[in-house]
Design a protein around this motif. Structure first.
Motif, mmCIF file in Angstrom:
data_model
loop_
_atom_site.group_PDB
_atom_site.id
_atom_site.type_symbol
_atom_site.label_atom_id
_atom_site.label_comp_id
_atom_site.label_asym_id
_atom_site.label_seq_id
_atom_site.Cartn_x
_atom_site.Cartn_y
_atom_site.Cartn_z
ATOM 1 N N ILE A 265 35.503 18.233 20.671
ATOM 2 C CA ILE A 265 34.950 18.359 22.022
ATOM 3 C C ILE A 265 34.576 19.814 22.318
ATOM 4 O O ILE A 265 33.570 20.085 22.991
ATOM 5 C CB ILE A 265 35.947 17.802 23.057
ATOM 6 C CG1 ILE A 265 36.064 16.283 22.883
ATOM 7 C CG2 ILE A 265 35.519 18.138 24.477
ATOM 8 C CD1 ILE A 265 37.053 15.621 23.809
ATOM 9 N N ALA A 266 35.352 20.749 21.802
ATOM 10 C CA ALA A 266 35.020 22.164 22.002
ATOM 11 C C ALA A 266 33.685 22.504 21.351
ATOM 12 O O ALA A 266 32.839 23.192 21.947
ATOM 13 C CB ALA A 266 36.131 23.048 21.424
ATOM 14 N N THR A 267 33.461 22.019 20.129
ATOM 15 C CA THR A 267 32.212 22.357 19.435
ATOM 16 C C THR A 267 31.014 21.671 20.079
ATOM 17 O O THR A 267 29.935 22.266 20.178
ATOM 18 C CB THR A 267 32.293 21.990 17.944
ATOM 19 O OG1 THR A 267 32.627 20.607 17.796
ATOM 20 C CG2 THR A 267 33.339 22.829 17.239
ATOM 21 N N LEU A 268 31.175 20.426 20.534
ATOM 22 C CA LEU A 268 30.052 19.743 21.180
ATOM 23 C C LEU A 268 29.635 20.462 22.456
ATOM 24 O O LEU A 268 28.440 20.637 22.728
ATOM 25 C CB LEU A 268 30.430 18.290 21.490
ATOM 26 C CG LEU A 268 30.523 17.339 20.290
ATOM 27 C CD1 LEU A 268 31.019 15.976 20.740
ATOM 28 C CD2 LEU A 268 29.177 17.218 19.582
ATOM 29 N N ASN A 269 30.623 20.882 23.265
ATOM 30 C CA ASN A 269 30.287 21.603 24.494
ATOM 31 C C ASN A 269 29.718 22.985 24.185
ATOM 32 O O ASN A 269 28.762 23.431 24.836
ATOM 33 C CB ASN A 269 31.521 21.717 25.385
ATOM 34 C CG ASN A 269 31.794 20.435 26.158
ATOM 35 O OD1 ASN A 269 31.267 20.223 27.247
ATOM 36 N ND2 ASN A 269 32.613 19.559 25.581
ATOM 37 N N GLU A 270 30.287 23.668 23.200
ATOM 38 C CA GLU A 270 29.772 24.990 22.835
ATOM 39 C C GLU A 270 28.326 24.885 22.374
ATOM 40 O O GLU A 270 27.473 25.696 22.765
ATOM 41 C CB GLU A 270 30.631 25.592 21.719
ATOM 42 C CG GLU A 270 30.580 27.112 21.624
ATOM 43 C CD GLU A 270 29.380 27.672 20.900
ATOM 44 O OE1 GLU A 270 29.136 28.884 21.025
ATOM 45 O OE2 GLU A 270 28.663 26.913 20.202
ATOM 46 N N ARG A 371 20.527 21.151 30.768
ATOM 47 C CA ARG A 371 20.586 21.839 32.058
ATOM 48 C C ARG A 371 21.097 20.919 33.170
ATOM 49 O O ARG A 371 21.402 21.378 34.264
ATOM 50 C CB ARG A 371 19.196 22.391 32.411
ATOM 51 C CG ARG A 371 18.788 23.567 31.531
ATOM 52 C CD ARG A 371 17.295 23.777 31.464
ATOM 53 N NE ARG A 371 16.605 22.635 30.894
ATOM 54 C CZ ARG A 371 16.584 22.335 29.581
ATOM 55 N NH1 ARG A 371 17.208 23.115 28.712
ATOM 56 N NH2 ARG A 371 15.943 21.275 29.140
ATOM 57 N N LEU A 372 21.190 19.602 32.870
ATOM 58 C CA LEU A 372 21.703 18.645 33.841
ATOM 59 C C LEU A 372 23.110 18.174 33.497
ATOM 60 O O LEU A 372 23.608 17.215 34.099
ATOM 61 C CB LEU A 372 20.759 17.434 33.932
ATOM 62 C CG LEU A 372 19.342 17.710 34.461
ATOM 63 C CD1 LEU A 372 18.522 16.433 34.472
ATOM 64 C CD2 LEU A 372 19.392 18.327 35.850
ATOM 65 N N VAL A 373 23.746 18.820 32.537
ATOM 66 C CA VAL A 373 25.083 18.418 32.092
ATOM 67 C C VAL A 373 26.036 19.597 32.214
ATOM 68 O O VAL A 373 25.682 20.737 31.908
ATOM 69 C CB VAL A 373 25.050 17.916 30.634
ATOM 70 C CG1 VAL A 373 26.458 17.603 30.137
ATOM 71 C CG2 VAL A 373 24.166 16.673 30.522
ATOM 72 N N GLU A 374 27.259 19.302 32.666
ATOM 73 C CA GLU A 374 28.263 20.358 32.816
ATOM 74 C C GLU A 374 29.361 20.246 31.756
ATOM 75 O O GLU A 374 29.723 21.248 31.127
ATOM 76 C CB GLU A 374 28.884 20.299 34.214
ATOM 77 C CG GLU A 374 29.788 21.479 34.522
ATOM 78 C CD GLU A 374 30.289 21.471 35.957
ATOM 79 O OE1 GLU A 374 30.932 22.462 36.359
ATOM 80 O OE2 GLU A 374 30.045 20.479 36.688
ATOM 81 N N GLN A 375 29.910 19.076 31.538
ATOM 82 C CA GLN A 375 30.934 18.852 30.518
ATOM 83 C C GLN A 375 30.647 17.531 29.817
ATOM 84 O O GLN A 375 30.275 16.551 30.460
ATOM 85 C CB GLN A 375 32.337 18.789 31.133
ATOM 86 C CG GLN A 375 32.830 20.079 31.754
ATOM 87 C CD GLN A 375 34.229 19.926 32.341
ATOM 88 O OE1 GLN A 375 34.795 18.836 32.393
ATOM 89 N NE2 GLN A 375 34.812 21.027 32.790
ATOM 90 N N THR A 376 30.842 17.517 28.498
ATOM 91 C CA THR A 376 30.642 16.279 27.750
ATOM 92 C C THR A 376 31.865 15.954 26.912
ATOM 93 O O THR A 376 32.598 16.846 26.478
ATOM 94 C CB THR A 376 29.395 16.363 26.854
ATOM 95 O OG1 THR A 376 29.142 15.071 26.281
ATOM 96 C CG2 THR A 376 29.583 17.374 25.718
ATOM 97 N N SER A 377 32.086 14.659 26.701
ATOM 98 C CA SER A 377 33.043 14.198 25.712
ATOM 99 C C SER A 377 32.254 13.758 24.481
ATOM 100 O O SER A 377 31.090 14.149 24.313
ATOM 101 C CB SER A 377 33.896 13.053 26.274
ATOM 102 O OG SER A 377 34.905 12.696 25.351
ATOM 103 N N VAL A 378 32.843 12.942 23.617
ATOM 104 C CA VAL A 378 32.173 12.554 22.374
ATOM 105 C C VAL A 378 31.152 11.449 22.619
ATOM 106 O O VAL A 378 30.030 11.502 22.107
ATOM 107 C CB VAL A 378 33.215 12.092 21.333
ATOM 108 C CG1 VAL A 378 32.528 11.673 20.039
ATOM 109 C CG2 VAL A 378 34.230 13.190 21.063
ATOM 110 N N HIS A 379 31.522 10.450 23.427
ATOM 111 C CA HIS A 379 30.683 9.263 23.577
ATOM 112 C C HIS A 379 30.017 9.147 24.942
ATOM 113 O O HIS A 379 29.265 8.212 25.181
ATOM 114 C CB HIS A 379 31.524 8.000 23.319
ATOM 115 C CG HIS A 379 32.134 7.956 21.956
ATOM 116 N ND1 HIS A 379 31.383 7.900 20.802
ATOM 117 C CD2 HIS A 379 33.432 7.987 21.549
ATOM 118 C CE1 HIS A 379 32.188 7.879 19.745
ATOM 119 N NE2 HIS A 379 33.432 7.939 20.174
#
Length: 447
Positions: A265-270, A371-379
């Motif tokens: 999750i850290a790498t996807l958000n980064e 630009r429309l996303v703040e935090q993401t998980s995997v799915h």
């Protein structure tokens, strides 16, 4: 005698002219050389006189321990979408040790100003001791911050702390599509499928792939180098195992450790934030997954069809479809001799697809407008400023060649799906070229 004297005088005059001309040339050359040397000295002097910016320890690493805590800093980005804040830090935090923090900035040569930090832990951590947290920082007045760190005490000596760069300050949109691949670990060496997947991404209109590498096999490393050199692949070192004991899965009861799936999750958000200012869309999927349009030749034309009606969508959900690797296409037409000694799966040989069991949780992967996303998980996206849209499976789906998800299904219960074959004419020679460049197949074995 008169004639001889005239000749002698003429020779003297000519010698005198030559001497004068030589003297002038020497003076000119000396003058030009002196001016050039003077200019060089002035330039060197200016460089030497230029003030040193941010006279504190600077980290060039992708993971940086935060002093006096159990936390790790990953990256910092300019982000003014939340009112009152200017910079977002992505970190890995020990969840039971989160205490107030203060942001400290490098504003030119000034580094002692602080502002209070707002900590936003991510809600999806799968019960592991460490999870992802965002830290929002307001800038002090008249501060154009180049680097930032966090302090446990606002009066602490910031020069004793390690600062990280603030990214996305001068980036402009230059890519349509970026693929973010979360992690390579465990000496991953599925070379053939990796090359086929990257070449499929190219054919589908992807401009850049970003991948986080903890460890990979030697053959795959050689393949990576070629894609890095051509500018298509960006590899971020991810030495998470030097700081934590990463888990090999999402279920802590089966795969114990400090953090879920090597910090996925850290790498996807980064990666999403790394790509936010330079890419219109970001695809969040694994390396063995290909987000594939079924009614369009590429992702560009598909998104142009969707954009007029879904411009406010931040999260496009793409359904995952499994192609079990144990079932092979019977004719063997793509069992190519030049690929026999290359480690990995040949995705062209697997044309049988499971129908998703929608009575259970079925995973999606994502195309996001970052630009429309703040935090993401995997799915799925956790926090966003835009809407969500499930893309119909007849328009787009994930081709995922792997171990069967529904292992009880027999071959006759699977669907035949040859979508990848529509690209084989260009895909095969492109894969051959990449493998040859890496020295994994000899030139005479190419088709």
């Amino acid at each position: 005698m008169i004639i001889r004297t005239g000749i002698k005088n003429c020779l003297c005059r000519r010698n005198f002219v030559v001497l004068i001309f030589t003297a002038i040339m020497v003076i000119l050359v000396y003058s030009m050389t002196t001016e050039r040397m003077t200019a060089i000295r002035r330039l060197i002097s200016k460089i030497q006189e230029k003030p040193v910016l941010c006279p504190v320890p600077i980290s060039q690493e992708s993971i940086t321990p935060l002093k006096n805590t159990k936390h790790l800093l990953v990256s910092a980005f300019m982000d003014r979408r939340v009112k009152g804040f200017d910079i977002r830090i992505i970190g890995i935090f020990k969840r039971d040790s989160i205490h107030p923090l203060h942001c400290s900035f490098c504003c030119g040569s000034v580094f002692n100003e602080t502002t209070p930090a707002k900590i936003l832990p991510h809600s999806y951590h799968f019960s592991f001791p460490f999870g992802v947290a965002d830290v929002l920082c307001p800038l002090p007045k008249n501060c154009d911050a180049s680097h930032i760190t966090l302090l446990t005490n606002p009066s602490a000596n910031a020069s004793e702390h390690t600062f990280i760069p603030v990214r996305n300050k001068n980036e402009k949109i230059r890519f349509n599509f970026t693929v973010c691949v979360s992690n390579l670990f465990g000496e991953y060496n599925n070379v053939l499928q990796f090359a086929q997947t990257l070449e499929m991404h190219k054919l589908l209109g992807v401009d850049r792939v970003v991948i986080y590498n903890t460890s990979c096999g030697p053959e795959l490393d050689r393949l990576l180098q070629g894609y890095i050199q051509e500018g298509f692949l960006e590899v971020v070192p991810w030495p998470i195992d030097k700081f934590l004991k990463p888990s090999w899965g999402w279920d802590i009861t089966k795969y114990p450790g400090d953090m879920h799936y090597f910090g996925q999750i850290a790498t996807l958000n980064e990666c999403m934030y790394r790509s936010m200012a330079r890419s219109r869309y970001v695809l969040l999927n694994d390396i063995d997954e290909i987000i594939t349009p079924y009614k369009h030749n590429n992702l560009v034309s598909m998104m142009k069809t969707l954009e007029p009606n879904y411009s406010d969508v931040g999260e496009f959900l793409i359904e995952n479809h499994i192609f079990p690797k144990k079932h092979f296409e019977p004719s063997g037409r793509f069992h190519l001799p030049q690929w026999e000694k290359v480690p990995g799966i040949n995705i062209l040989e697997h044309i049988y697809r499971e129908s998703p069991d929608r009575t259970k949780f079925h995973p999606y992967k994502l195309i996001v407008q970052p630009r429309l996303v703040e935090q993401t998980s995997v799915h799925f996206v956790v926090e966003k400023f835009g809407k969500q849209y499930k893309v119909p499976m007849d328009l787009c789906r994930i081709i995922h060649v792997r171990v069967a998800l529904q292992g009880h299904l027999k071959l006759e219960q699977l669907n035949e799906d040859k979508r990848l074959w529509d690209f084989q004419e260009k895909l095969i020679p492109n894969v051959d070229k990449a493998l040859k460049r890496a020295g994994l197949i000899p030139a005479e074995e190419q088709n």
